[in-house]
Design a protein around this motif. Structure first.
Motif, PDB file in Angstrom:
ATOM      1  N   GLU A  69       0.834  -1.207   0.000  1.00 38.20           N
ATOM      2  CA  GLU A  69       0.000   0.000   0.000  1.00 38.20           C
ATOM      3  C   GLU A  69       0.867   1.255   0.000  1.00 38.20           C
ATOM      4  O   GLU A  69       0.447   2.316  -0.436  1.00 38.20           O
ATOM      5  CB  GLU A  69      -0.925   0.037   1.223  1.00 38.20           C
ATOM      6  CG  GLU A  69      -1.873  -1.117   1.322  1.00 38.20           C
ATOM      7  CD  GLU A  69      -1.216  -2.323   2.004  1.00 38.20           C
ATOM      8  OE1 GLU A  69      -0.210  -2.160   2.701  1.00 38.20           O
ATOM      9  OE2 GLU A  69      -1.719  -3.431   1.815  1.00 38.20           O
ATOM     10  N   ALA A  70       2.100   1.137   0.499  1.00 38.84           N
ATOM     11  CA  ALA A  70       3.013   2.279   0.569  1.00 38.84           C
ATOM     12  C   ALA A  70       3.809   2.429  -0.724  1.00 38.84           C
ATOM     13  O   ALA A  70       4.130   3.548  -1.125  1.00 38.84           O
ATOM     14  CB  ALA A  70       3.963   2.125   1.748  1.00 38.84           C
ATOM     15  N   SER A  71       4.128   1.310  -1.391  1.00 34.35           N
ATOM     16  CA  SER A  71       4.882   1.356  -2.641  1.00 34.35           C
ATOM     17  C   SER A  71       4.965  -0.051  -3.232  1.00 34.35           C
ATOM     18  O   SER A  71       5.070  -1.026  -2.492  1.00 34.35           O
ATOM     19  CB  SER A  71       6.297   1.883  -2.394  1.00 34.35           C
ATOM     20  OG  SER A  71       7.068   1.825  -3.573  1.00 34.35           O
ATOM     21  N   VAL A  72       4.974  -0.132  -4.547  1.00 35.34           N
ATOM     22  CA  VAL A  72       5.046  -1.442  -5.195  1.00 35.34           C
ATOM     23  C   VAL A  72       6.361  -2.158  -4.892  1.00 35.34           C
ATOM     24  O   VAL A  72       6.431  -3.380  -4.970  1.00 35.34           O
ATOM     25  CB  VAL A  72       4.851  -1.345  -6.724  1.00 35.34           C
ATOM     26  CG1 VAL A  72       3.460  -0.854  -7.045  1.00 35.34           C
ATOM     27  CG2 VAL A  72       5.901  -0.459  -7.357  1.00 35.34           C
ATOM     28  N   GLN A  73       7.406  -1.425  -4.525  1.00 33.49           N
ATOM     29  CA  GLN A  73       8.678  -2.082  -4.216  1.00 33.49           C
ATOM     30  C   GLN A  73       8.594  -2.948  -2.960  1.00 33.49           C
ATOM     31  O   GLN A  73       9.469  -3.766  -2.711  1.00 33.49           O
ATOM     32  CB  GLN A  73       9.798  -1.053  -4.077  1.00 33.49           C
ATOM     33  CG  GLN A  73       9.641  -0.116  -2.901  1.00 33.49           C
ATOM     34  CD  GLN A  73      10.743   0.922  -2.830  1.00 33.49           C
ATOM     35  OE1 GLN A  73      11.883   0.617  -3.129  1.00 33.49           O
ATOM     36  NE2 GLN A  73      10.392   2.127  -2.440  1.00 33.49           N
ATOM     37  N   PHE A  74       7.536  -2.774  -2.171  1.00 32.26           N
ATOM     38  CA  PHE A  74       7.363  -3.558  -0.948  1.00 32.26           C
ATOM     39  C   PHE A  74       6.193  -4.528  -1.062  1.00 32.26           C
ATOM     40  O   PHE A  74       5.597  -4.917  -0.067  1.00 32.26           O
ATOM     41  CB  PHE A  74       7.170  -2.627   0.250  1.00 32.26           C
ATOM     42  CG  PHE A  74       8.305  -1.665   0.424  1.00 32.26           C
ATOM     43  CD1 PHE A  74       9.548  -2.111   0.825  1.00 32.26           C
ATOM     44  CD2 PHE A  74       8.132  -0.316   0.162  1.00 32.26           C
ATOM     45  CE1 PHE A  74      10.606  -1.228   0.969  1.00 32.26           C
ATOM     46  CE2 PHE A  74       9.175   0.565   0.309  1.00 32.26           C
ATOM     47  CZ  PHE A  74      10.419   0.116   0.711  1.00 32.26           C
ATOM     48  N   SER A  75       5.852  -4.942  -2.274  1.00 30.24           N
ATOM     49  CA  SER A  75       4.725  -5.853  -2.470  1.00 30.24           C
ATOM     50  C   SER A  75       5.116  -7.293  -2.131  1.00 30.24           C
ATOM     51  O   SER A  75       6.289  -7.628  -2.045  1.00 30.24           O
ATOM     52  CB  SER A  75       4.227  -5.771  -3.914  1.00 30.24           C
ATOM     53  OG  SER A  75       5.249  -6.191  -4.790  1.00 30.24           O
ATOM     54  N   GLY A  76       4.106  -8.117  -1.932  1.00 27.26           N
ATOM     55  CA  GLY A  76       4.342  -9.528  -1.616  1.00 27.26           C
ATOM     56  C   GLY A  76       4.997  -9.695  -0.264  1.00 27.26           C
ATOM     57  O   GLY A  76       4.597  -9.085   0.718  1.00 27.26           O
ATOM     58  N   ASP A  77       6.013 -10.528  -0.208  1.00 31.96           N
ATOM     59  CA  ASP A  77       6.722 -10.798   1.045  1.00 31.96           C
ATOM     60  C   ASP A  77       7.794  -9.763   1.347  1.00 31.96           C
ATOM     61  O   ASP A  77       8.558  -9.918   2.290  1.00 31.96           O
ATOM     62  CB  ASP A  77       7.385 -12.181   0.987  1.00 31.96           C
ATOM     63  CG  ASP A  77       6.358 -13.295   0.938  1.00 31.96           C
ATOM     64  OD1 ASP A  77       5.218 -13.047   1.373  1.00 31.96           O
ATOM     65  OD2 ASP A  77       6.697 -14.387   0.461  1.00 31.96           O
ATOM     66  N   ARG A  78       7.850  -8.715   0.563  1.00 30.08           N
ATOM     67  CA  ARG A  78       8.919  -7.737   0.722  1.00 30.08           C
ATOM     68  C   ARG A  78       8.554  -6.602   1.676  1.00 30.08           C
ATOM     69  O   ARG A  78       9.282  -5.631   1.787  1.00 30.08           O
ATOM     70  CB  ARG A  78       9.310  -7.174  -0.629  1.00 30.08           C
ATOM     71  CG  ARG A  78       9.857  -8.269  -1.538  1.00 30.08           C
ATOM     72  CD  ARG A  78      10.424  -7.719  -2.754  1.00 30.08           C
ATOM     73  NE  ARG A  78      11.483  -6.775  -2.409  1.00 30.08           N
ATOM     74  CZ  ARG A  78      12.283  -6.226  -3.276  1.00 30.08           C
ATOM     75  NH1 ARG A  78      12.153  -6.506  -4.534  1.00 30.08           N
ATOM     76  NH2 ARG A  78      13.207  -5.384  -2.903  1.00 30.08           N
ATOM     77  N   GLY A  79       7.437  -6.692   2.378  1.00 28.90           N
ATOM     78  CA  GLY A  79       7.073  -5.692   3.364  1.00 28.90           C
ATOM     79  C   GLY A  79       8.084  -5.680   4.500  1.00 28.90           C
ATOM     80  O   GLY A  79       8.848  -6.628   4.690  1.00 28.90           O
TER      81      GLY A  79
END
Length: 98
Positions: free
Chosen positions: A17-27
């Protein structure tokens, strides 16, 4: 809806929700040390801080560009035993030494 006020020391969950670079398991959990005051795209901000590990310790210093509305506040369980450990930088000096 009022915006969350971000301050140094706050811990936030950063996900897709904050940025696509943190999608999936990358939160990640992120402890803020500085909110960049410069104006950017509407709703987006630069944050400086540390990726926080499971024990609440700082793992990696980072600078991230995120949507403010996508950040979620987190309260870490920091009991009385969660005091910072003394290091060479913050350890008290023995009396009589300068």
């Amino acid at each position: 809806m009022p915006q969350m006020v971000l301050r140094a020391g706050d811990v936030v969950q950063v996900g897709s929700e904050a940025s696509v670079q943190f999608s999936g398991d990358r939160g990640l959990l992120f402890r803020i040390i500085r909110v960049d005051p410069r104006v950017t795209y509407d709703g987006w901000i630069w944050l400086e801080g540390y990726v926080v590990g499971p024990a609440g310790n700082a793992l990696q210093r980072r600078r991230i560009f995120v949507r403010r509305d996508g950040l979620r506040p987190v309260m870490l369980n920091r009991g009385p035993d969660a005091r910072p450990q003394a290091t060479a930088r913050n350890r008290p000096r023995p009396a009589g030494r300068t």
